[in-house]
Design an enzyme around this catalytic site. Structure first.
Site, short mmCIF file in Angstrom:
data_model
loop_
_atom_site.label_atom_id
_atom_site.label_comp_id
_atom_site.label_asym_id
_atom_site.label_seq_id
_atom_site.Cartn_x
_atom_site.Cartn_y
_atom_site.Cartn_z
N ASP A 4 -6.85 -5.70 4.87
CA ASP A 4 -6.17 -4.40 4.82
C ASP A 4 -6.18 -3.76 6.20
O ASP A 4 -7.25 -3.45 6.74
CB ASP A 4 -6.91 -3.52 3.81
CG ASP A 4 -6.26 -2.16 3.60
OD1 ASP A 4 -5.17 -1.91 4.13
OD2 ASP A 4 -6.88 -1.34 2.89
N MET B 277 -8.66 8.68 -0.58
CA MET B 277 -9.45 9.21 0.56
C MET B 277 -9.88 10.65 0.28
O MET B 277 -9.08 11.43 -0.25
CB MET B 277 -8.60 9.19 1.83
CG MET B 277 -8.02 7.83 2.16
SD MET B 277 -7.19 7.88 3.77
CE MET B 277 -6.36 6.30 3.78
N HIS C 282 -1.54 -1.47 -4.07
CA HIS C 282 -2.76 -1.01 -3.40
C HIS C 282 -2.71 0.51 -3.27
O HIS C 282 -1.77 1.06 -2.70
CB HIS C 282 -2.86 -1.69 -2.03
CG HIS C 282 -4.12 -1.40 -1.29
ND1 HIS C 282 -5.30 -2.07 -1.53
CD2 HIS C 282 -4.40 -0.50 -0.31
CE1 HIS C 282 -6.24 -1.62 -0.71
NE2 HIS C 282 -5.72 -0.65 0.03
N MET D 222 -12.06 5.18 -0.63
CA MET D 222 -12.66 5.56 0.66
C MET D 222 -13.25 6.95 0.45
O MET D 222 -12.75 7.95 0.98
CB MET D 222 -11.58 5.56 1.75
CG MET D 222 -11.17 4.14 2.15
SD MET D 222 -9.58 4.11 3.00
CE MET D 222 -8.49 3.98 1.60
N SER E 145 0.85 -1.19 0.00
CA SER E 145 0.00 0.00 0.00
C SER E 145 0.88 1.23 0.00
O SER E 145 1.64 1.47 0.95
CB SER E 145 -0.89 0.01 1.24
OG SER E 145 -1.42 1.32 1.42
N HIS F 47 -8.55 1.37 -3.78
CA HIS F 47 -9.46 1.25 -2.64
C HIS F 47 -10.08 2.63 -2.41
O HIS F 47 -9.42 3.53 -1.91
CB HIS F 47 -8.63 0.76 -1.45
CG HIS F 47 -9.34 0.76 -0.14
ND1 HIS F 47 -8.68 0.60 1.06
CD2 HIS F 47 -10.66 0.88 0.19
CE1 HIS F 47 -9.55 0.61 2.05
NE2 HIS F 47 -10.76 0.80 1.56
N MET G 260 -11.65 -4.81 6.07
CA MET G 260 -10.80 -3.85 6.79
C MET G 260 -10.53 -4.39 8.19
O MET G 260 -11.46 -4.70 8.94
CB MET G 260 -11.50 -2.49 6.90
CG MET G 260 -11.59 -1.69 5.63
SD MET G 260 -10.05 -1.43 4.73
CE MET G 260 -9.05 -0.56 5.95
N ASP H 235 -4.70 3.84 -1.97
CA ASP H 235 -5.75 4.31 -1.05
C ASP H 235 -6.22 5.70 -1.45
O ASP H 235 -5.46 6.67 -1.36
CB ASP H 235 -5.21 4.31 0.38
CG ASP H 235 -5.04 2.91 0.92
OD1 ASP H 235 -6.03 2.15 0.89
OD2 ASP H 235 -3.92 2.58 1.35
C1 DX5 Z 1 -6.08 2.39 5.68
C2 DX5 Z 1 -5.73 1.93 4.31
C3 DX5 Z 1 -4.66 0.91 4.23
C4 DX5 Z 1 -3.36 1.29 4.85
C5 DX5 Z 1 -2.89 0.10 5.61
O1 DX5 Z 1 -7.24 3.13 5.63
O2 DX5 Z 1 -6.86 1.39 3.64
O3 DX5 Z 1 -4.48 0.41 2.92
O4 DX5 Z 1 -2.36 1.66 3.93
O5 DX5 Z 1 -1.76 0.46 6.29
P1 DX5 Z 1 -0.99 -0.50 7.27
O6 DX5 Z 1 -0.58 -1.71 6.50
O7 DX5 Z 1 0.13 0.36 7.68
O8 DX5 Z 1 -1.93 -0.83 8.40
ZN ZN Z 2 -6.52 0.36 1.70
#
Ligand code: DX5
Ligand code: ZN
Length: 222
Positions: free
Chosen positions: A174, A36, A32, A67, A7, A65, A136, A34
């Site tokens: 994740d 947001m 991956h 969010m 990620s 992903h 999650m 993210d």
């Molecule tokens: C959190 C993200 C994850 C994040 C995970 O909201 O969706 O993808 O990068 O990070 P780690 O592996 O550090 O918990």
């Molecule tokens: Zn994620």
């Protein structure tokens, strides 16, 4: 087969192409990403322009992903940017069936994500439509959080449902996936392992990705 999905949330964004290349050398088989929006989650990251740049930097699938609220509005932009897999949150989609259809219509692999408080069984009707289900194991928004132990039961329930229903979707996890948790998540049934901090947090993504994947494969008996 277990796979490692680094990620980039924990990567050095000023050197993204190099960081992704290192994670790939370490055994990462999809990246991956993210996304947001500061509304659905209390953090803001990146959007389609960065996905477009990543698309030029790697040939690995880009696992986006989302969010974000109102994901339907942005799905065409992610398709144009070169996203391969797109997952949306059950909690953000009042018309989830339509949203998953829209992702597939744009030529991408649809996935659904559930927050820690959302039961796996809420997904039963749409499981035949998805390429992957993302469980999650932290509350979304930030990297480097602590793994929530009851996520293991959810992974196992999902694996059970997949067997019962005769389906082939992938089970992704994740949040908080690291050396101390990876064996448990693999044994519970996760196959797509997202890891941010455990790969990028120490500044040696190649070595750390390799070590984590090796531990995951060992736990899976591969
Ligand atoms: C959190 C993200 C994850 C994040 C995970 O909201 O969706 O993808 O990068 O990070 P780690 O592996 O550090 O918990
Ligand atoms: Zn994620």
């Amino acid at each position: 087969m277990v796979e490692l999905l680094p990620s980039i949330l924990s990567a050095d964004f000023a050197h993204l192409a190099d960081q992704v290349a290192a994670a790939e050398r370490g055994g990462g088989t999809a990246i991956h990403v993210d996304i947001m929006d500061g509304h659905f989650v209390p953090n803001i990251t990146i959007g389609p322009p960065v996905v477009k740049s990543l698309r030029k930097a790697t040939s690995l699938p880009l696992d986006c992903h989302l969010m974000i609220d109102n994901p339907n509005e942005f799905i065409p932009d992610f398709a144009d940017a070169g996203a391969n897999w797109v997952s949306v949150h059950w909690e953000a989609c009042p018309h989830l069936h339509r949203t998953l259809q829209l992702i597939a219509h744009h030529g991408m692999q649809p996935g659904v994500v559930i927050n820690p408080a959302t039961p796996v069984d809420f997904l039963i009707e749409i499981l035949p439509m998805v390429h992957h289900v993302l469980v999650m194991s932290v509350n979304p928004g930030f990297g480097g959080q602590e793994f929530i132990p009851f996520s293991l039961k959810k992974l196992a329930r999902l694996a059970e449902l997949r067997r019962e229903l005769g389906l082939t979707f992938k089970i992704e996890v994740d949040g908080g996936v690291a050396h101390d948790t990876v064996a448990q998540v693999v044994k519970a049934g996760a196959e797509l392992l997202v890891a941010g901090n455990a790969v990028f947090g120490q500044g040696q993504p190649e070595a750390d990705a390799h070590a984590l994947l090796t531990a995951a494969r060992k736990a899976a008996g591969e």
